[in-house]
Design a protein around this motif. Structure first.
Motif, short mmCIF file in Angstrom:
data_model
loop_
_atom_site.label_atom_id
_atom_site.label_comp_id
_atom_site.label_asym_id
_atom_site.label_seq_id
_atom_site.Cartn_x
_atom_site.Cartn_y
_atom_site.Cartn_z
N LEU A 1 0.85 -1.17 0.00
CA LEU A 1 0.00 0.00 0.00
C LEU A 1 0.89 1.24 0.00
CD1 LEU A 1 -3.39 0.23 1.35
CD2 LEU A 1 -1.95 2.20 1.77
N LEU A 2 0.74 2.10 -1.01
CA LEU A 2 1.65 3.23 -1.22
C LEU A 2 1.09 4.56 -0.72
CD1 LEU A 2 2.76 2.31 -4.84
CD2 LEU A 2 3.91 1.73 -2.68
N ALA A 3 -0.21 4.76 -0.86
CA ALA A 3 -0.83 6.02 -0.45
C ALA A 3 -2.31 5.77 -0.16
CB ALA A 3 -0.67 7.08 -1.53
N THR A 4 -2.88 6.64 0.65
CA THR A 4 -4.28 6.48 1.01
C THR A 4 -4.89 7.84 1.35
OG1 THR A 4 -5.83 5.35 2.49
CG2 THR A 4 -3.72 6.03 3.44
N LEU A 5 -6.19 7.91 1.30
CA LEU A 5 -6.95 9.06 1.76
C LEU A 5 -8.38 8.62 2.00
CD1 LEU A 5 -8.90 10.02 -0.78
CD2 LEU A 5 -6.81 11.09 -1.56
N ARG A 6 -9.15 9.51 2.61
CA ARG A 6 -10.57 9.19 2.80
C ARG A 6 -11.40 10.36 2.34
NH1 ARG A 6 -11.29 9.22 9.42
NH2 ARG A 6 -11.10 11.47 9.72
N ILE B 1 2.25 9.47 -7.01
CA ILE B 1 1.20 8.54 -6.59
C ILE B 1 0.11 9.27 -5.82
CG2 ILE B 1 0.70 6.51 -5.18
CD1 ILE B 1 3.63 5.60 -5.94
N ALA B 2 0.49 10.12 -4.88
CA ALA B 2 -0.50 10.87 -4.10
C ALA B 2 -1.26 11.84 -4.99
CB ALA B 2 0.16 11.59 -2.94
N ALA B 3 -0.59 12.43 -5.97
CA ALA B 3 -1.27 13.35 -6.89
C ALA B 3 -2.34 12.61 -7.69
CB ALA B 3 -0.26 14.02 -7.82
N ASP B 4 -2.01 11.43 -8.18
CA ASP B 4 -3.00 10.62 -8.89
C ASP B 4 -4.18 10.29 -7.98
OD1 ASP B 4 -1.44 10.65 -11.18
OD2 ASP B 4 -0.61 8.64 -10.85
N LEU B 5 -3.88 9.95 -6.74
CA LEU B 5 -4.93 9.61 -5.78
C LEU B 5 -5.81 10.82 -5.49
CD1 LEU B 5 -5.86 7.13 -4.21
CD2 LEU B 5 -4.38 7.85 -2.34
N MET B 6 -5.21 12.00 -5.36
CA MET B 6 -5.99 13.22 -5.13
C MET B 6 -6.89 13.52 -6.32
SD MET B 6 -6.04 14.89 -2.31
CE MET B 6 -6.69 16.44 -2.92
N ARG B 7 -6.38 13.35 -7.52
CA ARG B 7 -7.23 13.57 -8.70
C ARG B 7 -8.42 12.62 -8.68
NH1 ARG B 7 -2.34 15.34 -10.89
NH2 ARG B 7 -1.53 13.28 -11.39
N ARG B 8 -8.17 11.36 -8.34
CA ARG B 8 -9.27 10.38 -8.23
C ARG B 8 -10.27 10.81 -7.16
NH1 ARG B 8 -6.58 4.97 -6.94
NH2 ARG B 8 -8.64 4.56 -6.10
N ALA B 9 -9.77 11.31 -6.03
CA ALA B 9 -10.66 11.72 -4.94
C ALA B 9 -11.53 12.91 -5.36
CB ALA B 9 -9.83 12.06 -3.70
N VAL B 10 -10.93 13.89 -6.02
CA VAL B 10 -11.71 15.04 -6.48
C VAL B 10 -12.77 14.58 -7.47
CG1 VAL B 10 -11.59 17.17 -7.84
CG2 VAL B 10 -9.92 16.76 -6.00
N GLU B 11 -12.40 13.72 -8.41
CA GLU B 11 -13.37 13.19 -9.38
C GLU B 11 -14.50 12.46 -8.66
OE1 GLU B 11 -11.25 10.73 -12.16
OE2 GLU B 11 -10.06 12.43 -12.91
N ARG B 12 -14.15 11.65 -7.67
CA ARG B 12 -15.16 10.89 -6.93
C ARG B 12 -16.10 11.82 -6.18
NH1 ARG B 12 -18.86 7.65 -6.89
NH2 ARG B 12 -19.24 6.50 -4.98
N CYS B 13 -15.55 12.86 -5.54
CA CYS B 13 -16.39 13.83 -4.84
C CYS B 13 -17.37 14.49 -5.80
CB CYS B 13 -15.54 14.90 -4.16
SG CYS B 13 -14.61 14.32 -2.73
N LEU B 14 -16.89 14.85 -6.99
CA LEU B 14 -17.75 15.48 -7.98
C LEU B 14 -18.81 14.52 -8.52
CD1 LEU B 14 -15.10 17.63 -9.87
CD2 LEU B 14 -16.82 18.42 -8.23
N GLU B 15 -18.47 13.24 -8.62
CA GLU B 15 -19.46 12.24 -9.03
C GLU B 15 -20.57 12.13 -7.98
OE1 GLU B 15 -17.44 8.53 -9.44
OE2 GLU B 15 -16.31 9.17 -11.20
N MET B 16 -20.18 12.10 -6.71
CA MET B 16 -21.15 11.90 -5.64
C MET B 16 -22.02 13.14 -5.41
SD MET B 16 -19.11 9.65 -2.78
CE MET B 16 -17.76 10.80 -2.57
N ARG B 17 -21.39 14.32 -5.46
CA ARG B 17 -22.09 15.57 -5.16
C ARG B 17 -21.56 16.68 -6.06
NH1 ARG B 17 -21.94 16.11 1.27
NH2 ARG B 17 -23.58 17.63 0.90
N PRO B 18 -22.01 16.72 -7.31
CA PRO B 18 -21.44 17.65 -8.28
C PRO B 18 -21.64 19.13 -7.95
CG PRO B 18 -23.28 16.45 -9.23
CD PRO B 18 -23.02 15.85 -7.89
#
Length: 137
Positions: A48-53, A77-94
C-alpha cells in the motif's frame, strides 16, 4: 473491504501521522465508518503506497487523512490519488464544494487540484494547518 487492505491502510496512516510526524492522536476516530465515507488507496504488488478518505458533511464533501508511504513519495502517486478523490467527490455531489484541512507546508500542493485557502491558520496536533476549499465548478 479486505481486512488485510484495511490493516495496511491504517499502518500507512500511523507510520506517517503518528510515528513520522509525532502526532499522537486517535486515528481510528469513527469517521471512516460513517455513511457515505469512502477510503481510496494506491498499491503496487500488495504494498500500500498512499491512502486518503472522503467524508460527507452536510453541505460539502471532505478529503482527509491523505498519507503516502515514505518509500512512495516523489513518484506522483498521491497526486494521482488526489485527482481520483476530487473526481469521486464530484461524481457523488457535483454541486457541493470539497473541503480539506491541509498541513500548511502542503498548501501549494493542494492548490494544484483547485483548492484555495480560507480562514485563519490553526494548529492541530502541534502542526500548523490551513482550511482549504475547492469551489463548486
Amino acid at each position: 473491504m479486505d481486512p488485510l487492505v484495511l490493516y495496511r491502510l491504517l499502518q500507512v496512516r500511523i507510520d506517517v501521522f503518528v510515528v513520522e510526524q509525532r502526532a499522537a492522536y486517535a486515528d481510528i476516530d469513527g469517521r471512516d465508518a460513517e455513511p457515505g465515507a469512502e477510503l481510496l488507496w494506491a498499491e503496487d504488488g500488495g504494498e500500500l503506497l498512499a491512502t486518503l478518505r472522503i467524508l460527507q458533511e452536510p453541505d460539502a464533501s471532505r478529503i482527509g487523512r491523505v498519507a503516502t508511504a515514505r518509500s512512495a513519495r516523489g513518484r506522483g502517486i498521491a497526486a494521482d490519488l488526489m485527482r481520483r478523490a476530487v473526481e469521486r467527490c464530484l461524481e457523488m455531489r457535483p454541486t457541493a464544494p470539497i473541503l480539506l484541512d491541509a498541513q500548511s507546508h502542503l498548501v501549494d500542493w493542494y492548490a494544484r487540484f483547485g483548492f484555495v485557502v480560507e480562514g485563519e491558520p490553526f494548529v492541530e496536533d502541534e502542526i500548523p494547518h490551513r482550511r482549504m476549499r475547492r469551489p463548486v465548478p
